[in-house]
Motif scaffolding. Structure first.
Motif, PDB file in Angstrom:
ATOM      1  N   THR A  45     -71.053  31.856 -16.217  1.00 34.62           N
ATOM      2  CA  THR A  45     -69.749  31.599 -15.436  1.00 34.62           C
ATOM      3  C   THR A  45     -69.509  30.785 -16.304  1.00 34.62           C
ATOM      4  N   LYS A  46     -67.826  30.610 -17.032  1.00 29.98           N
ATOM      5  CA  LYS A  46     -67.782  29.450 -17.961  1.00 29.98           C
ATOM      6  C   LYS A  46     -65.954  29.020 -17.288  1.00 29.98           C
ATOM      7  N   VAL A  47     -66.465  27.908 -17.563  1.00 31.27           N
ATOM      8  CA  VAL A  47     -65.571  26.331 -17.070  1.00 31.27           C
ATOM      9  C   VAL A  47     -64.625  25.848 -17.859  1.00 31.27           C
ATOM     10  N   SER A  48     -63.110  25.610 -17.948  1.00 27.85           N
ATOM     11  CA  SER A  48     -63.065  24.219 -19.432  1.00 27.85           C
ATOM     12  C   SER A  48     -61.508  23.798 -18.140  1.00 27.85           C
ATOM     13  N   VAL A  49     -61.605  22.521 -17.925  1.00 28.58           N
ATOM     14  CA  VAL A  49     -60.896  21.356 -17.836  1.00 28.58           C
ATOM     15  C   VAL A  49     -59.196  21.600 -18.695  1.00 28.58           C
ATOM     16  N   GLU A  50     -57.837  21.796 -18.752  1.00 32.41           N
ATOM     17  CA  GLU A  50     -57.183  21.655 -20.073  1.00 32.41           C
ATOM     18  C   GLU A  50     -56.126  20.659 -18.441  1.00 32.41           C
ATOM     19  N   LEU A  51     -55.826  19.232 -20.084  1.00 39.94           N
ATOM     20  CA  LEU A  51     -54.252  18.486 -18.925  1.00 39.94           C
ATOM     21  C   LEU A  51     -53.100  18.665 -19.958  1.00 39.94           C
ATOM     22  N   LYS A  52     -52.259  18.913 -19.077  1.00 38.05           N
ATOM     23  CA  LYS A  52     -50.809  19.532 -19.525  1.00 38.05           C
ATOM     24  C   LYS A  52     -49.847  18.571 -19.789  1.00 38.05           C
ATOM     25  N   ASP A  53     -48.554  18.114 -20.249  1.00 41.48           N
ATOM     26  CA  ASP A  53     -47.936  17.201 -19.957  1.00 41.48           C
ATOM     27  C   ASP A  53     -46.956  18.655 -19.371  1.00 41.48           C
ATOM     28  N   CYS A  54     -45.726  17.767 -18.693  1.00 43.88           N
ATOM     29  CA  CYS A  54     -44.669  18.311 -18.015  1.00 43.88           C
ATOM     30  C   CYS A  54     -43.620  19.875 -19.258  1.00 43.88           C
ATOM     31  N   TYR A  55     -44.465  19.820 -20.273  1.00 46.53           N
ATOM     32  CA  TYR A  55     -43.376  21.025 -20.537  1.00 46.53           C
ATOM     33  C   TYR A  55     -44.670  22.106 -20.858  1.00 46.53           C
ATOM     34  N   ASN A  56     -45.838  21.733 -20.719  1.00 51.42           N
ATOM     35  CA  ASN A  56     -46.467  23.224 -20.491  1.00 51.42           C
ATOM     36  C   ASN A  56     -47.755  23.227 -21.518  1.00 51.42           C
ATOM     37  N   LYS A  57     -47.239  21.588 -22.398  1.00 51.69           N
ATOM     38  CA  LYS A  57     -48.175  21.625 -23.394  1.00 51.69           C
ATOM     39  C   LYS A  57     -49.203  21.180 -23.509  1.00 51.69           C
ATOM     40  N   VAL A  58     -50.651  21.670 -23.700  1.00 58.99           N
ATOM     41  CA  VAL A  58     -51.865  21.262 -23.787  1.00 58.99           C
ATOM     42  C   VAL A  58     -52.206  20.039 -24.283  1.00 58.99           C
ATOM     43  N   LEU A  59     -52.786  18.963 -23.975  1.00 59.57           N
ATOM     44  CA  LEU A  59     -52.760  17.707 -24.990  1.00 59.57           C
ATOM     45  C   LEU A  59     -54.521  17.397 -24.952  1.00 59.57           C
ATOM     46  N   TYR A  60     -55.044  17.687 -24.436  1.00 58.98           N
ATOM     47  CA  TYR A  60     -56.367  18.027 -24.272  1.00 58.98           C
ATOM     48  C   TYR A  60     -57.772  19.047 -23.618  1.00 58.98           C
ATOM     49  N   THR A  61     -58.697  19.654 -24.028  1.00 58.82           N
ATOM     50  CA  THR A  61     -59.184  20.469 -23.446  1.00 58.82           C
ATOM     51  C   THR A  61     -60.935  19.637 -23.424  1.00 58.82           C
ATOM     52  N   SER A  62     -61.680  20.100 -22.505  1.00 54.39           N
ATOM     53  CA  SER A  62     -63.051  19.467 -21.950  1.00 54.39           C
ATOM     54  C   SER A  62     -63.708  20.550 -22.900  1.00 54.39           C
ATOM     55  N   ASP A  63     -64.419  20.647 -22.502  1.00 48.44           N
ATOM     56  CA  ASP A  63     -66.199  21.564 -23.363  1.00 48.44           C
ATOM     57  C   ASP A  63     -66.168  22.496 -22.488  1.00 48.44           C
ATOM     58  N   LEU A  64     -66.926  23.708 -22.754  1.00 50.15           N
ATOM     59  CA  LEU A  64     -66.646  24.094 -21.605  1.00 50.15           C
ATOM     60  C   LEU A  64     -68.737  24.439 -21.183  1.00 50.15           C
ATOM     61  N   GLY A  65     -67.769  24.457 -19.242  1.00 50.61           N
ATOM     62  CA  GLY A  65     -69.295  24.361 -18.398  1.00 50.61           C
ATOM     63  C   GLY A  65     -69.120  25.293 -18.625  1.00 50.61           C
ATOM     64  N   VAL A  66     -70.708  26.126 -18.195  1.00 50.16           N
ATOM     65  CA  VAL A  66     -71.865  26.858 -18.268  1.00 50.16           C
ATOM     66  C   VAL A  66     -72.619  26.770 -17.551  1.00 50.16           C
ATOM     67  N   SER A  67     -72.938  27.891 -16.734  1.00 51.56           N
ATOM     68  CA  SER A  67     -73.836  27.919 -15.645  1.00 51.56           C
ATOM     69  C   SER A  67     -74.250  29.511 -15.623  1.00 51.56           C
ATOM     70  N   LYS A  68     -75.317  29.550 -15.534  1.00 52.87           N
ATOM     71  CA  LYS A  68     -76.387  31.350 -15.545  1.00 52.87           C
ATOM     72  C   LYS A  68     -76.264  31.522 -14.177  1.00 52.87           C
ATOM     73  N   GLU A  69     -76.158  30.664 -13.209  1.00 49.32           N
ATOM     74  CA  GLU A  69     -76.638  30.623 -11.489  1.00 49.32           C
ATOM     75  C   GLU A  69     -75.942  32.015 -11.303  1.00 49.32           C
ATOM     76  N   LYS A  70     -76.833  33.172 -10.591  1.00 47.50           N
ATOM     77  CA  LYS A  70     -76.395  34.172 -10.317  1.00 47.50           C
ATOM     78  C   LYS A  70     -74.783  33.906  -9.078  1.00 47.50           C
ATOM     79  N   GLU A  71     -75.835  33.177  -8.412  1.00 51.82           N
ATOM     80  CA  GLU A  71     -74.504  33.631  -6.732  1.00 51.82           C
ATOM     81  C   GLU A  71     -73.377  32.585  -7.362  1.00 51.82           C
TER      82      GLU A  71
END
Length: 193
Positions: A45-71
């Motif tokens: 499972t891979k998740v990243s978090v984005e911060l966007k401005d009011c024009y939907n422009k991505v200002l910052y993207t976090s590192d990719l969080g990764v988990s191999k947990e089965k549940e």
């Protein structure tokens, strides 16, 4: 978890369903939006978090969080937490006149006028009625899940991405339950009908 993290980072946080202060209601560009993106497969499972401005422009993207947990629920939480942790201390706030938020050297500089920064939680979905049931849409009106009515008001047939299952109401909220690889998963969904 998202609200707590950004409050610790010095932001004033509102859910997109909250009543906004007058200044923010009149000018959404005083806020940043936070959005979690998932890129998972059957092995991780891979998740990243984005911060966007009011024009939907991505200002910052976090590192990719990764988990191999089965549940799935545990895996998503673990990957999401790892993704948020990569942003810790990276969001430096600079307030100047009436410019919009900009990204410079991996630092988000936001520029609202005389007010602290605001992040709107976009994880809650809105239910939009259709002939067959509801479409659950996110803050930017993209359809995330399709619901088909059943004879019970608290149970819907549901489809999300390639998964088919049911959305049902339990004591603590709405849950999307589906079968994947011979195992039943239950994912809590924040939804406003």
């Amino acid at each position: 978890m998202t609200k707590s993290f950004f409050e610790k980072e010095g932001f004033e946080v509102y859910f997109d369903t909250d009543e906004f202060p007058k200044e923010l209601a009149e000018n959404r560009c005083l806020a940043l939006l936070v959005n979690a993106g998932e890129d998972s497969n059957m092995f991780s499972t891979k998740v990243s978090v984005e911060l966007k401005d009011c024009y939907n422009k991505v200002l910052y993207t976090s590192d990719l969080g990764v988990s191999k947990e089965k549940e799935f629920k545990k895996a998503y939480t673990e990957a999401f937490r790892e993704s948020l942790s990569s942003m810790k201390g990276q969001l430096k706030i600079k307030v100047t006149s009436d410019k919009l938020a900009e990204k410079t050297n991996e630092v988000v500089e936001t520029v609202p006028s005389k007010k602290s920064n605001t992040i709107i939680n976009t994880s809650e979905l809105r239910a939009v009625a259709t002939d067959a049931g509801y479409n659950l849409v996110n803050y930017s009106d993209n359809v995330v899940m399709v619901l088909y009515s059943t004879s019970l008001d608290t149970v819907f047939l549901a489809g999300k991405e390639s998964f088919k299952g049911v959305l049902l109401k339990k004591n603590s909220g709405w849950f999307f339950e589906y079968d994947f690889d011979g195992k039943v998963y239950s994912e809590k969904i924040e939804v406003k009908f």
